[in-house]
Scaffold this motif. Structure first.
Motif, PDB file in Angstrom:
ATOM      1  N   TYR A 198       0.843  -1.209   0.000  1.00  8.86           N
ATOM      2  CA  TYR A 198       0.000   0.000   0.000  1.00  8.86           C
ATOM      3  C   TYR A 198       0.874   1.254   0.000  1.00  8.86           C
ATOM      4  CZ  TYR A 198      -3.498   3.382   1.510  1.00  8.86           C
ATOM      5  OH  TYR A 198      -4.322   4.475   1.594  1.00  8.86           O
ATOM      6  N   THR A 199       1.817   1.277   0.927  1.00  3.88           N
ATOM      7  CA  THR A 199       2.677   2.457   1.050  1.00  3.88           C
ATOM      8  C   THR A 199       3.454   2.710  -0.237  1.00  3.88           C
ATOM      9  OG1 THR A 199       2.894   1.994   3.397  1.00  3.88           O
ATOM     10  CG2 THR A 199       4.482   3.526   2.448  1.00  3.88           C
ATOM     11  N   SER A 200       3.983   1.640  -0.809  1.00  3.54           N
ATOM     12  CA  SER A 200       4.822   1.833  -1.997  1.00  3.54           C
ATOM     13  C   SER A 200       4.001   2.386  -3.160  1.00  3.54           C
ATOM     14  CB  SER A 200       5.519   0.523  -2.384  1.00  3.54           C
ATOM     15  OG  SER A 200       4.594  -0.356  -2.979  1.00  3.54           O
ATOM     16  N   ILE A 201       2.751   1.962  -3.267  1.00  3.17           N
ATOM     17  CA  ILE A 201       1.893   2.472  -4.344  1.00  3.17           C
ATOM     18  C   ILE A 201       1.658   3.973  -4.175  1.00  3.17           C
ATOM     19  CG2 ILE A 201      -0.464   2.465  -5.272  1.00  3.17           C
ATOM     20  CD1 ILE A 201       0.989   0.065  -6.152  1.00  3.17           C
ATOM     21  N   PHE A 202       1.278   4.372  -2.966  1.00  3.51           N
ATOM     22  CA  PHE A 202       0.913   5.778  -2.771  1.00  3.51           C
ATOM     23  C   PHE A 202       2.132   6.702  -2.722  1.00  3.51           C
ATOM     24  CE2 PHE A 202      -3.210   4.037  -1.904  1.00  3.51           C
ATOM     25  CZ  PHE A 202      -4.055   5.011  -2.402  1.00  3.51           C
ATOM     26  N   ARG A 203       3.291   6.127  -2.370  1.00  3.90           N
ATOM     27  CA  ARG A 203       4.489   6.957  -2.401  1.00  3.90           C
ATOM     28  C   ARG A 203       5.160   6.940  -3.761  1.00  3.90           C
ATOM     29  NH1 ARG A 203       7.997   6.903   3.015  1.00  3.90           N
ATOM     30  NH2 ARG A 203       8.715   4.895   2.256  1.00  3.90           N
ATOM     31  N   GLY A 204       4.818   5.911  -4.534  1.00  8.80           N
ATOM     32  CA  GLY A 204       5.531   5.707  -5.791  1.00  8.80           C
ATOM     33  C   GLY A 204       4.863   6.356  -6.999  1.00  8.80           C
ATOM     34  N   THR A 205       3.724   7.028  -6.778  1.00 11.62           N
ATOM     35  CA  THR A 205       3.054   7.699  -7.891  1.00 11.62           C
ATOM     36  C   THR A 205       2.699   9.120  -7.469  1.00 11.62           C
ATOM     37  OG1 THR A 205       0.922   6.847  -7.132  1.00 11.62           O
ATOM     38  CG2 THR A 205       2.044   5.561  -8.816  1.00 11.62           C
TER      39      THR A 205
END
Ligand SMILES: Nc1ncnc2c1ncn2[C@@H]1O[C@H](COP(=O)(O)OP(=O)(O)O)[C@@H](O)[C@H]1O
Ligand SMILES: [Mg+2]
Lengths: 240, 219
Positions: free
Chosen positions: B58-65
């Motif tokens: 979850y974190t990687s998705i929201f930080r990665g875009t």
């Protein structure tokens, strides 16, 4: 009241306790001594299941606490523990430190818990500190509060892990006095300590641990004047 | 430099009304972000591996875009995903809240790990169950550690909220832009918007300092 049978504890590959067999009788005060790293803390921590033994079993009052069926929380609630570094709850007042677990774990009412908490503070000589935060206390006072906090749960046995090692020398005595008076009330106690004078005076038995083994188990008078093993002799020579 | 606020002054109340919208988006997003952030942080420190993975993913998705992309996905994607067109306001606080949760969960996780291990031991030794230990002993102390970082996140949120302009929500930024278009002068209304954001951020900063001081009382 406590029986320890063939207790082993490994951390990964490291064998810290190598088959401890011993027991503590009701009302007995046992001093656990030994060099640093010999497994003293680990032994204590197994007794209230802060560590899960790798092998062997421990009974408290006839109940095998190492069995799968035991309610670990219940065991911990009846075994009091005092740490070297106190670990008081810094965001709670002294009195709240004493009432928190009795209210949340044993279901006492706030009033009952506070009454009891104040009695205990009286007993450790800190009645006037009830509403202070721990940060305002000296080390010795903190440790006395920590003892009172453990007692507030009405434990059947009290474990102390080097309760005076983090204290300035002038504060050691006040904590030892509290522990001594607790011993006189008939509390069952296991104390890891480097205070040999205290062990000699207060303990009924001395357990000497070295390298994860129980090397000697004797009356203080015998242990300190005529230790049976070379390892104990070496240890006593170093510290006395 | 020639500055002429006279043509913008009549529209000042209109721009200022945007504060209300901006604050609503920020407040709801902060609440959502905080609640979800706590849950995610507990997942991250859990001993149950799939929960770790889920929260990390979850974190990687929201930080990665980019945030603006998340906003547009939620707003323009809603008819296809949920079968209804959601309001710009809903899309705004949802996307900011979900995005913020990713950052806040990292902040809280670090805050929890920074609490002295002895605190957990002491609670456990008293027989306190995990949940009560977390809510009564660990989290309150973690909160104190992370308050400055949380305040930063609120400030970021307030400023970043200006991108909701893009989906047509009438926040401070969009109103300033509209006034600019009507009066053929963009510099002054946008300066005003800038001032409003600055004041909001200052108020948040001071409020944060006050709360922090209160919480340090026990030290
Ligand atoms: N949680 C742990 N993980 C790994 N090793 C540990 C852990 N706790 C203790 N040990 C190791 O076990 C040994 C005995 O530690 P301990 O019981 O604390 O000894 P003592 O209290 O007698 O000084 C030491 O070598 C220590 O490094
Ligand atoms: Mg130790």
């Amino acid at each position: 009241m406590i029986k320890i049978d063939n207790l082993h504890k490994n951390f990964e590959k490291l064998e810290v306790l190598k088959g401890i067999n011993t027991g503590i009788k009701e009302g007995e005060v046992v001093a656990i001594i030994g060099p640093s790293g010999s497994g003293k803390s680990t032994l204590l921590r197994c007794i209230n299941l802060l560590e899960q033994p790798t092998e062997g079993s421990i009974w408290i009052n006839g109940e095998e606490i190492t069995s799968k069926k035991t309610n670990i929380l219940k065991v911990r609630a009846k075994v009091g523990m005092v740490f070297q570094h106190f670990h008081l709850f810094p965001h709670k007042t002294v009195l709240q430190n004493l009432t928190y677990a009795p209210i949340k774990v044993k279901g006492l009412t706030k009033k009952e818990a506070e009454g009891k908490g104040r009695d205990l503070l009286q007993r450790v000589g800190l009645a006037e500190k009830a509403d202070e935060y721990p940060s305002r206390l000296s080390g010795g006072q903190k440790q006395r509060v920590a003892i009172a906090r453990a007692l507030a749960m009405d434990p059947e046995v009290m474990l102390f892990d080097e309760p005076t090692s983090a204290l300035d020398p002038e504060m050691v005595k006040e904590v030892l006095e509290v522990m001594k008076s607790l011993a006189h009330t008939g509390m069952t106690m296991a104390i890891v300590t480097h205070e040999m004078g205290f062990a000699r005076e207060v303990a009924d038995r001395v357990l000497f641990l070295d390298g994860g083994q129980l090397v000697e188990d004797a009356k203080p008078s015998e242990f300190f004047s005529s230790p049976k093993t070379q390892r104990a002799k070496d240890f006593l020579e170093k510290i006395l | 430099m020639n500055l002429d606020f006279s043509r913008v002054t009549p529209s000042l109340p209109y721009i200022l009304e945007g504060i209300y919208i901006t604050l609503q988006v920020v407040a709801l997003a902060a609440l959502l972000g905080f609640a979800l952030g706590i849950i995610l942080s507990l997942f991250k420190i859990s001993s149950i591996k799939p929960l770790n993975w889920l929260a990390d993913f979850y974190t990687s998705i929201f930080r990665g875009t980019p945030l603006v992309l998340q906003l547009m996905l939620i707003y323009f994607g809603s008819p296809q995903v949920f079968g209804i067109q959601i309001e710009p306001f809903t899309a705004a606080f949802l996307s900011f809240g979900l995005n913020s949760a990713a950052y806040i969960s990292e902040i809280i996780r670090a805050g929890i790990l920074a609490v002295d291990k002895g605190q957990k031991e002491a609670a456990v030794a008293l027989g306190v169950p995990y949940r009560k230990m977390m809510t009564d002993i660990i989290l309150p102390q973690a909160m104190k550690n992370i308050l400055p970082a949380l305040m930063n996140e609120m400030i970021t949120l307030t400023k970043e909220s200006a991108v909701v302009t893009i989906i047509g929500l009438n926040d401070i930024m969009r109103r300033a832009y509209i006034v600019g278009g009507q009066s053929y002068r963009f510099f002054e209304p946008i300066l005003i918007a800038g001032l409003v954001y600055y004041v909001l951020v200052m108020i948040l900063t001071i409020a944060g300092k006050l709360v922090e001081r209160r919480m340090r009382r026990s030290d």
